[in-house]
Scaffold this active site. Structure first.
Site, PDB file in Angstrom:
ATOM      1  N   ASP A  51     -13.029 -38.868  -5.713  1.00  0.00           N
ATOM      2  CA  ASP A  51     -13.088 -39.763  -4.558  1.00  0.00           C
ATOM      3  C   ASP A  51     -14.394 -39.508  -3.820  1.00  0.00           C
ATOM      4  O   ASP A  51     -14.770 -38.354  -3.599  1.00  0.00           O
ATOM      5  CB  ASP A  51     -11.925 -39.478  -3.591  1.00  0.00           C
ATOM      6  CG  ASP A  51     -10.734 -40.379  -3.848  1.00  0.00           C
ATOM      7  OD1 ASP A  51     -10.766 -41.128  -4.835  1.00  0.00           O
ATOM      8  OD2 ASP A  51      -9.772 -40.310  -3.083  1.00  0.00           O
ATOM      9  N   ASN A  59     -19.183 -47.188   6.216  1.00  0.00           N
ATOM     10  CA  ASN A  59     -19.029 -48.639   6.361  1.00  0.00           C
ATOM     11  C   ASN A  59     -18.772 -49.039   7.814  1.00  0.00           C
ATOM     12  O   ASN A  59     -19.330 -50.021   8.315  1.00  0.00           O
ATOM     13  CB  ASN A  59     -17.882 -49.138   5.481  1.00  0.00           C
ATOM     14  CG  ASN A  59     -18.249 -49.208   4.011  1.00  0.00           C
ATOM     15  OD1 ASN A  59     -19.422 -49.260   3.657  1.00  0.00           O
ATOM     16  ND2 ASN A  59     -17.254 -49.203   3.155  1.00  0.00           N
ATOM     17  N   ASP A  68     -22.790 -49.653   0.201  1.00  0.00           N
ATOM     18  CA  ASP A  68     -23.138 -50.069  -1.159  1.00  0.00           C
ATOM     19  C   ASP A  68     -24.339 -49.286  -1.693  1.00  0.00           C
ATOM     20  O   ASP A  68     -24.392 -48.962  -2.889  1.00  0.00           O
ATOM     21  CB  ASP A  68     -23.435 -51.568  -1.203  1.00  0.00           C
ATOM     22  CG  ASP A  68     -22.176 -52.413  -1.148  1.00  0.00           C
ATOM     23  OD1 ASP A  68     -21.066 -51.842  -1.228  1.00  0.00           O
ATOM     24  OD2 ASP A  68     -22.297 -53.653  -1.018  1.00  0.00           O
ATOM     25  N   ASP A  95     -13.934 -46.613  -4.025  1.00  0.00           N
ATOM     26  CA  ASP A  95     -14.649 -45.356  -3.801  1.00  0.00           C
ATOM     27  C   ASP A  95     -14.131 -44.263  -4.727  1.00  0.00           C
ATOM     28  O   ASP A  95     -14.298 -43.076  -4.456  1.00  0.00           O
ATOM     29  CB  ASP A  95     -14.526 -44.911  -2.339  1.00  0.00           C
ATOM     30  CG  ASP A  95     -13.088 -44.684  -1.904  1.00  0.00           C
ATOM     31  OD1 ASP A  95     -12.169 -45.015  -2.690  1.00  0.00           O
ATOM     32  OD2 ASP A  95     -12.863 -44.173  -0.789  1.00  0.00           O
TER      33      ASP A  95
END
Length: 241
Positions: A51, A59, A68, A95
Site C-alpha cells: 500500500d 490528494n 498522480d 494505491d
C-alpha cells in the site's frame, strides 16, 4: 511487423496500467491462475502486497495531480527494480501495488521489498510539490509459496495481505513477513477486528472517520495531532469515541 505492433499495443492496452506502466490487476489474476506453477515440488514464489502510504493526504492537501505524479514515479521505481531483480510489478488498485518474485527465497524477497521501500522514501518526486514532512512510502507484506500458502494462488495473496495489514497498522513504511505473524493469532485478530470500523451503529460518520484517520497518520508519522470532537447533546459523541 505492423501486425506484431498492433498485437503489442493491444496487449499493453489490456494488461498495462496507463499511469504507472506497471502490469494491471487483470494480468495479476492471469499470472496467478495461468502462469504460476502451484504444484507440489514447484519452485518457490514470493509475493509482496503493498500500500502507498499518505496518498489520501497528498490528494486532499495538494490535489490529485500531485498524487498522480507520486503514483507514476512509484511505478517508474518499481519497473526499474523489477528489471534488476527478474520480478513482475503490478498496480493492483488505486494505491495498492504487488510484486511477484518467482524462484525467490524468503530472505531475498524481504531484502528486495525493503530495498524498494527505501527507494520510494528517498525519491524527491519532482513536480509533485510535496511539503516537508509529507512523503509517499510503502507498507509491505511478504508471503512465500509453499511455506505460507501450500495451495498458492488466492491463499498466497491472502497471506501477503495479512502481513501488509500488520505493516499498515503498526507504523507504516515497513516490511512484514507472513512467517513472523503466523503464530501471533491474537495480534492478527485484533488488527483485523479494527477493519470492521466504522460499525453499523455509526452510520453517516464517514467524514468524521476520515478526519480521525488523518490525525492518526500525523501521529504515526511522528507529528503532533490534536482532535476535538464537539456537537449538541445527544448527537453521538460518546458513541463515536
Amino acid at each position: 511487423e505492423d501486425l506484431d505492433l498492433q498485437s503489442s499495443d493491444i496487449i499493453n492496452l489490456v494488461f498495462r496500467d496507463d499511469l504507472t506502466g506497471l502490469y494491471n490487476r487483470r494480468y495479476f489474476a492471469r499470472y496467478m491462475k495461468q502462469v504460476a506453477d502451484w504444484s507440489e515440488g514447484a519452485p518457490p514464489i514470493c509475493l509482496a502486497m503493498m500500500d502507498m502510504d499518505n496518498l489520501k493526504r497528498i490528494n486532499d492537501r495538494l490535489g490529485h495531480l500531485s498524487g498522480d505524479v507520486c503514483l507514476k514515479q512509484i511505478g517508474t521505481i518499481m519497473l526499474e527494480h523489477c528489471e534488476a531483480n527478474d520480478a513482475f510489478g503490478f498496480r493492483y488498485a488505486g494505491d495498492e501495488f504487488a510484486l511477484i518474485l518467482p524462484n525467490t527465497a524468503r530472505d531475498d524477497a524481504l531484502r528486495m521489498a525493503d530495498e524498494l521501500r527505501a527507494k520510494v522514501v528517498k525519491d524527491p518526486y519532482e513536480g509533485a510539490n510535496l511539503p516537508e514532512g509529507l512523503r509517499p512510502s510503502l507498507s509491505i507484506g511478504v508471503a512465500m509459496f509453499p511455506e505460507d500458502a501450500p495451495a498458492g494462488g488466492d491463499d498466497l495473496t491472502e497471506s501477503a495481505d495479512k502481513a501488509l495489514y500488520v505493516s499498515k497498522r503498526t507504523g507504516k513504511n515497513k516490511v512484514t513477513s507472513a512467517a513472523d505473524i503466523a503464530g501471533d493469532l491474537d495480534t492478527i485478530s485484533d488488527i483485523v477486528a479494527l477493519s470492521g470500523f466504522p460499525s453499523r451503529t455509526l452510520v453517516g460518520r464517514s467524514k468524521a472517520f476520515e478526519v480521525i484517520d488523518d490525525v492518526f497518520d500525523l501521529v504515526i508519522d511522528g507529528k503532533n495531532g490534536f482532535l476535538l470532537i464537539e456537537g449538541d447533546t445527544g448527537t453521538g459523541k460518546t458513541r463515536l469515541l
